[in-house]
Design a protein around this motif. Structure first.
Motif: not given
Length: 162
Positions: A8, A18, A57, A21, A69, A61, A10-11, A14, A66, A59
């Motif tokens: 999905r 990120l 971004a 990861t 990414c 999951e 990323a916001t 996240d 996570a 990500i």
């Protein structure tokens, strides 16, 4: 318990996941790349700031945690992907390919002509992966302070041309 994998957008919320990861995925390169990878300077605050300025971004999951990414930004009419990261325990399952495909889908949705990336000259396995996914070398460049190429620029056209 079912094992679910979701990719999905990323916001900024996240950003800590990120950063963690990226750090875990790039750990194998610490002390092996000259110059050292900029991935080791990534922070949650820096990533959140980049996302707030319009960078993107994706990500990945697994069961809400996570495991991979990739960061993106528009560059010269293409979508640039950077910091492609897959946790060691999630490797070998095609996740890097799925993340690259998600970047390609995003580029197409934005009407962009291709996807670009940079890969270190010494990371031949990564070069092979990107070549197998349709990327072609477009040039080489040296990091500041080096008199020889340290990085390879690659591009994949989304209209079938290269």
């Amino acid at each position: 318990m079912s094992d679910t994998l979701e990719l999905r957008a990323a916001t900024p919320n996240d950003a800590p996941a990120l950063a963690a990861t990226i750090a875990a995925a790039f750990a194998q390169y610490r002390g092996k790349l000259v110059p050292e990878s900029g991935a080791f300077r990534e922070t949650a605050e820096g990533i959140a700031a980049e996302l707030a300025k319009g960078a993107g971004a994706i990500i990945a999951e697994r069961n809400g945690l996570a495991v991979g990414c990739v960061m993106t930004k528009v560059l010269e009419g293409d979508l640039y992907l950077g910091r492609l990261s897959v946790l060691p325990e999630a490797r070998g399952l095609g996740l890097a390919k799925r993340l690259v495909e998600a970047v390609e889908a995003e580029a197409r949705a934005r009407g962009l002509g291709g996807v670009r990336l940079g890969v270190r000259v010494v990371l031949t396995d990564n070069q092979r992966l990107f070549t197998s996914l349709g990327f072609r070398e477009t040039g080489r460049e040296a990091h500041p302070g080096f008199d020889h190429p340290t990085s390879i620029n690659m591009r994949k056209s989304l209209d079938g041309s290269n």
